[in-house]
Motif scaffolding. Structure first.
Motif, PDB file in Angstrom:
ATOM      1  N   SER A   1      21.582 -15.421 -16.304  1.00 38.17           N
ATOM      2  CA  SER A   1      20.556 -15.135 -15.296  1.00 38.17           C
ATOM      3  C   SER A   1      19.943 -16.443 -14.837  1.00 38.17           C
ATOM      4  O   SER A   1      18.731 -16.620 -14.892  1.00 38.17           O
ATOM      5  CB  SER A   1      19.460 -14.272 -15.904  1.00 38.17           C
ATOM      6  N   GLY A   2      20.756 -17.368 -14.429  1.00 36.07           N
ATOM      7  CA  GLY A   2      20.254 -18.708 -14.138  1.00 36.07           C
ATOM      8  C   GLY A   2      20.357 -19.553 -15.386  1.00 36.07           C
ATOM      9  O   GLY A   2      21.383 -19.561 -16.071  1.00 36.07           O
TER      10      GLY A   2
ATOM     11  N   ASN B   1      23.331 -11.465 -18.076  1.00 36.61           N
ATOM     12  CA  ASN B   1      22.129 -11.199 -17.288  1.00 36.61           C
ATOM     13  C   ASN B   1      21.077 -10.308 -17.924  1.00 36.61           C
ATOM     14  O   ASN B   1      20.197  -9.826 -17.222  1.00 36.61           O
ATOM     15  CB  ASN B   1      22.540 -10.595 -15.935  1.00 36.61           C
TER      16      ASN B   1
ATOM     17  N   ASP C   1      18.718 -20.035 -10.968  1.00 30.75           N
ATOM     18  CA  ASP C   1      18.986 -19.373  -9.689  1.00 30.75           C
ATOM     19  C   ASP C   1      18.028 -19.875  -8.618  1.00 30.75           C
ATOM     20  O   ASP C   1      18.217 -19.581  -7.438  1.00 30.75           O
ATOM     21  CB  ASP C   1      18.848 -17.852  -9.831  1.00 30.75           C
TER      22      ASP C   1
ATOM     23  N   ASP D   1      28.566 -15.392 -17.123  1.00 34.30           N
ATOM     24  CA  ASP D   1      27.160 -15.003 -16.955  1.00 34.30           C
ATOM     25  C   ASP D   1      26.715 -14.079 -18.090  1.00 34.30           C
ATOM     26  O   ASP D   1      27.551 -13.510 -18.812  1.00 34.30           O
ATOM     27  CB  ASP D   1      27.043 -14.281 -15.596  1.00 34.30           C
TER      28      ASP D   1
ATOM     29  N   TRP E   1      24.604 -23.571 -15.777  1.00 33.68           N
ATOM     30  CA  TRP E   1      23.921 -23.261 -14.523  1.00 33.68           C
ATOM     31  C   TRP E   1      22.427 -23.418 -14.788  1.00 33.68           C
ATOM     32  O   TRP E   1      21.882 -22.809 -15.697  1.00 33.68           O
ATOM     33  CB  TRP E   1      24.283 -21.851 -14.062  1.00 33.68           C
TER      34      TRP E   1
ATOM     35  N   ASP F   1      31.968 -15.460  -6.916  1.00 32.13           N
ATOM     36  CA  ASP F   1      30.959 -14.973  -7.863  1.00 32.13           C
ATOM     37  C   ASP F   1      31.088 -13.457  -8.019  1.00 32.13           C
ATOM     38  O   ASP F   1      32.133 -12.866  -7.740  1.00 32.13           O
ATOM     39  CB  ASP F   1      29.563 -15.419  -7.391  1.00 32.13           C
TER      40      ASP F   1
ATOM     41  N   TRP G   1      27.885 -16.789  -4.254  1.00 28.92           N
ATOM     42  CA  TRP G   1      26.797 -15.851  -4.560  1.00 28.92           C
ATOM     43  C   TRP G   1      25.724 -15.769  -3.478  1.00 28.92           C
ATOM     44  O   TRP G   1      25.383 -14.686  -3.000  1.00 28.92           O
ATOM     45  CB  TRP G   1      26.189 -16.201  -5.920  1.00 28.92           C
TER      46      TRP G   1
ATOM     47  N   TRP H   1      23.482 -26.758  -6.770  1.00 30.28           N
ATOM     48  CA  TRP H   1      24.119 -26.474  -5.479  1.00 30.28           C
ATOM     49  C   TRP H   1      23.211 -26.879  -4.323  1.00 30.28           C
ATOM     50  O   TRP H   1      21.983 -26.755  -4.409  1.00 30.28           O
ATOM     51  CB  TRP H   1      24.379 -24.982  -5.278  1.00 30.28           C
TER      52      TRP H   1
ATOM     53  N   CYS I   1      26.127 -19.484 -17.977  1.00 31.56           N
ATOM     54  CA  CYS I   1      25.039 -19.053 -17.112  1.00 31.56           C
ATOM     55  C   CYS I   1      24.412 -17.854 -17.804  1.00 31.56           C
ATOM     56  O   CYS I   1      25.114 -17.069 -18.420  1.00 31.56           O
ATOM     57  CB  CYS I   1      25.641 -18.657 -15.760  1.00 31.56           C
TER      58      CYS I   1
ATOM     59  N   TRP J   1      33.788 -15.514 -11.341  1.00 32.58           N
ATOM     60  CA  TRP J   1      32.613 -15.099 -12.114  1.00 32.58           C
ATOM     61  C   TRP J   1      32.973 -13.948 -13.045  1.00 32.58           C
ATOM     62  O   TRP J   1      33.679 -13.014 -12.629  1.00 32.58           O
ATOM     63  CB  TRP J   1      31.539 -14.646 -11.131  1.00 32.58           C
TER      64      TRP J   1
ATOM     65  N   LYS K   1      32.898 -18.764 -14.378  1.00 33.94           N
ATOM     66  CA  LYS K   1      31.438 -18.811 -14.533  1.00 33.94           C
ATOM     67  C   LYS K   1      31.081 -17.622 -15.411  1.00 33.94           C
ATOM     68  O   LYS K   1      31.256 -16.472 -15.011  1.00 33.94           O
ATOM     69  CB  LYS K   1      30.759 -18.718 -13.169  1.00 33.94           C
TER      70      LYS K   1
END
Ligand code: DGJ
Length: 697
Positions: free
Chosen positions: A496-497, A455, A516, A453, A513, A341, A311, A542, A494, A386, A451
């Motif tokens: 949005s973070g 968002n 971000d 997500d 996660w 991602d 990402w 990360w 995850c 992702w 992953k």
């Protein structure tokens, strides 16, 4: 035997190793809380104060410490449950009709009934002795046969998982606040007579607060009384905390009644999410260790791989050539799992298109994902991908075909957020479609990790009164079904973070996660707050570039790497821009992490004290069965008055001897010395760090 009963007094005591939780049925049939604290061997000690000792002016229902009160009667306090009957009345009265003990399951079920209305409630308790925790949840049922009347629907307008009474006033509440890029910011707030409310209304547990309550009276990390309650739920929640007028503290935790109503037809029931609760006199670390053990019980025990994620390097600009180049470099530094991602599917080129079209973009991958995955495997890594299954962009084939599949009302235009809508997962056809698409993706491609997500928040759910709760149930069903069909695939949560960090997510997903915001110094704050409740084994972190894309702060690689090594390690750096020296340094850190992984991912975490006036953070990890302990030390900014810190470790065997080296100089000391006196470190300047390994001789 963790469950003791006194049938004469209709009293039940739930015993964990170090605690007792007791309740009884009073003569009026109310389920009355009696005790929550250190383990009590003498049950006769447990008695409720006579109500006149509490107040002669208030009603019995008002002043009784009820375990699961319902709205109705002379009750003006917070209630756990509220309903509306078909004739419009909200008036309900519950009396206990029975207590069932299941010794094998270590479970107690208390049955309550509003006989004229045919409303039954089961209040469930489960004892988790080794963990010093109990679980609670409730089942609310429309049982017309009990009523002997014509069956009607019952609308449940509020249903918490549990209500607790902490037998103290003047407590401090701990939780986190934040927003995107600033999740897990810890705060404390004094509890007083005005109620405090923590909640999410966004359809995810959210970046803004977290679904738990921790209460203490001046507890330190290793001493002092702490009570906690944490909700296993990834959606809208509400926690209410208030000092009652009678000198104790009320805690209520469960589904958020905001914009929510569950309709129960005759015979139907609602089961609330579980809340896990505990008491300790061993301070904040004590409560964390119990909750971490609970979290480990929810998680897949396999070690979490070191991953690379594309990402921050390539954003939406993904194609075969670029990802292959990254994969080669990732393999070269020792990465075990290569995760591509966002950007690989449909007509995705920005946030505004493609979501919903889970077919591989032929422009970027002319022969599908096969060639990339084959290369990744050849390089010795697993492949991860992702996805954001709950969402759809207006500019997508899926939306063009099924504009009615999103949450919306029939009159107003739906709002986009991050350019997208939320799919109505509660519709069986949407569930089936998503399962089919993801199942195909996993069948056609050798994918070891997703992953997952999400968002944007849910909003404008139109006429769907139970959307927020039902969406999360449907999400859990979908993820569980996929994992059942594709055993071995790990899935990261995850939103949005770090919008989906909660015990519900830990029960279904494998990693979360965290944020971000990958700035290593900001992460130290978040990770420490996260560690109050959640285990390091699920905390993705990360190593990313310097200066950081968000904070624009420059931090040396050692500091960045060590900060990320405190959870499940990943790398997000654009490896194409890294020079040989940086690649070599990354490889060394990854090798160290792999060696220490069993202690980091499965050991006990100790938030160690910083006894200096300088900006240090110290954290210990201890794995007794491996005879290993680790000390992560960080100095953010050296200030006037800097002195060499001596860090006192915790959790070691006092009688054992440990070998370790500081700045290359070997030492050997007893656990007693390392815990009583400490380890002298020498960190200097800004963003200095150290990772010290202690091995039992
Ligand atoms: C939000 C996530 O938190 C990021 O890590 C990244 O996956 C983006 N979404 C992709 O759109």
């Amino acid at each position: 035997m963790p469950i003791r009963t006194d049938p004469d007094r209709r009293l039940v005591a739930l015993d964990t190793d170090a605690t007792t939780y007791a309740f009884a049925v009073d003569p009026a049939g109310l389920l009355r809380h009696l005790y929550w604290g250190p383990r009590l061997d003498r049950l006769a000690d447990v008695e409720a104060p006579a109500l006149w000792e509490v107040s002669t002016n208030d009603s019995v229902a008002e002043i009784t410490h009820e375990e699961y009160p319902i709205h109705g009667g002379l009750r003006f306090k917070e209630t756990a449950l509220a309903v509306r009957f078909e004739d419009g009345s909200r008036e309900a009265r519950l009396v206990v009709t029975g207590i069932a003990v299941d010794a094998e399951a270590q479970e107690v079920v208390v049955a309550l009934l509003d006989a004229p209305r045919g409303l039954t409630v089961q209040v469930h308790y489960r004892v988790l002795p080794g963990l010093d925790l109990i679980e609670r949840w409730a089942v609310v049922r429309n049982e017309p046969s009990e009523a002997g009347r014509e069956a009607g629907v019952i609308a449940v307008t509020a249903a918490a998982s549990a209500q607790f009474h902490v037998p103290r006033a003047g407590l401090t509440l701990r939780n986190v606040f934040g927003h995107w890029g600033a999740e897990q910011q810890p705060f404390t707030q004094q509890v007083g007579p005005a109620a405090l409310v923590l909640e999410s209304r966004r359809g995810i547990s959210s970046h803004h607060h977290n679904p738990y309550v921790v209460l203490d009276a001046d507890a330190s990390e290793d001493a002092g009384e702490v009570w906690c309650a944490a909700l296993a739920w990834s959606g809208n929640f509400r926690a209410t905390v208030a000092q009652t007028p009678y000198g104790d503290t009320l805690v209520q935790l469960g589904l958020n009644p905001w914009d929510a109503e569950v309709t129960l037809a005759p015979g139907e029931s609602l089961t609330t999410p579980r809340v896990v609760a505990g008491y300790t006199a061993q301070g904040l670390t004590g409560i964390s260790h119990h909750l971490h053990a609970y979290g480990h019980g929810l998680l897949d025990p396999r070690p979490r791989p070191v991953l690379y994620n594309s990402w921050e390097a390539t954003g939406f600009e993904v194609d075969l050539e670029g990802q292959l180049a990254l994969a080669q470099r990732a393999a070269g530094i020792g990465v075990e799992l290569f995760v591509m991602d966002d950007g690989w599917f449909g007509r995705r080129s920005s946030i505004d298109d493609g979501l919903g079209d889970w077919w591989v973009d032929p422009g970027a991958f002319p022969d599908g994902l096969g060639p990339l995955i084959a290369q990744v495997h050849e390089l010795g890594m697993d492949f991860g991908l992702w996805v954001e299954p709950e969402m759809v962009n207006p500019a997508s084939d899926l939306y063009a075909k099924h504009p009615d599949w999103i949450y919306r009302d029939q009159v107003h235009d739906p709002d986009t957020a991050r350019g997208q809508y939320v799919l109505d997962l509660t519709r069986p056809e949407v569930q089936e479609h998503l399962f089919a698409v993801l199942d195909l993706l996993l069948r056609e491609n050798d994918i070891a990790y997703l992953k997952w997500d999400a968002n944007r928040p849910m909003s404008a759910v139109g006429a769907h009164r139970d959307a927020h709760r039902a969406h999360i149930e449907a999400l859990y069903t979908l993820v569980t079904r996929l994992k059942g069909t594709h055993p071995g695939v790990m899935i990261e949560a995850c939103a949005s973070g770090g919008g989906r960090i909660d015990l519900g997510a830990l029960g279904v997903f494998d990693d979360v996660w965290t944020s971000d915001n990958t700035d290593a110094a900001d992460r130290l704050v978040m990770q420490r707050a996260y560690s109050l409740i959640y285990p390091a084994k699920a905390m993705r972190a990360w190593i990313t570039e310097s200066p950081n894309f968000l904070s624009q702060r420059s931090i040396p690689l050692d500091f960045r790497a060590r900060s990320a090594m405190m959870g499940t390690l990943g790398v997000g750096t654009d490896l194409m821009r890294a020079d040989d020296a940086e690649l070599k340094a990354l490889a060394a850190h990854i090798a160290t992490y792999k060696r220490l992984r069993p202690t980091i991912q499965d050991g006990r975490v100790y938030r160690l004290d910083n006894e200096t006036g300088n900006d240090y953070q110290f954290t210990g990890y201890v794995r007794e069965d491996r005879g290993q302990a680790l000390l992560f030390a960080f100095l953010q900014a050296s200030r006037v008055g800097h002195r060499k810190p001596t860090v006192r470790l915790r959790g070691l065997d006092p009688a054992a001897t440990y070998r370790y080296a500081v700045n290359g100089v070997p030492h050997e000391h007893s656990g007693a010395y390392l815990m009583g006196h400490g380890v002298p470190l020498w960190l200097m300047g800004d963003y200095d760090s150290a990772l010290v390994e202690f091995d039992r001789t």
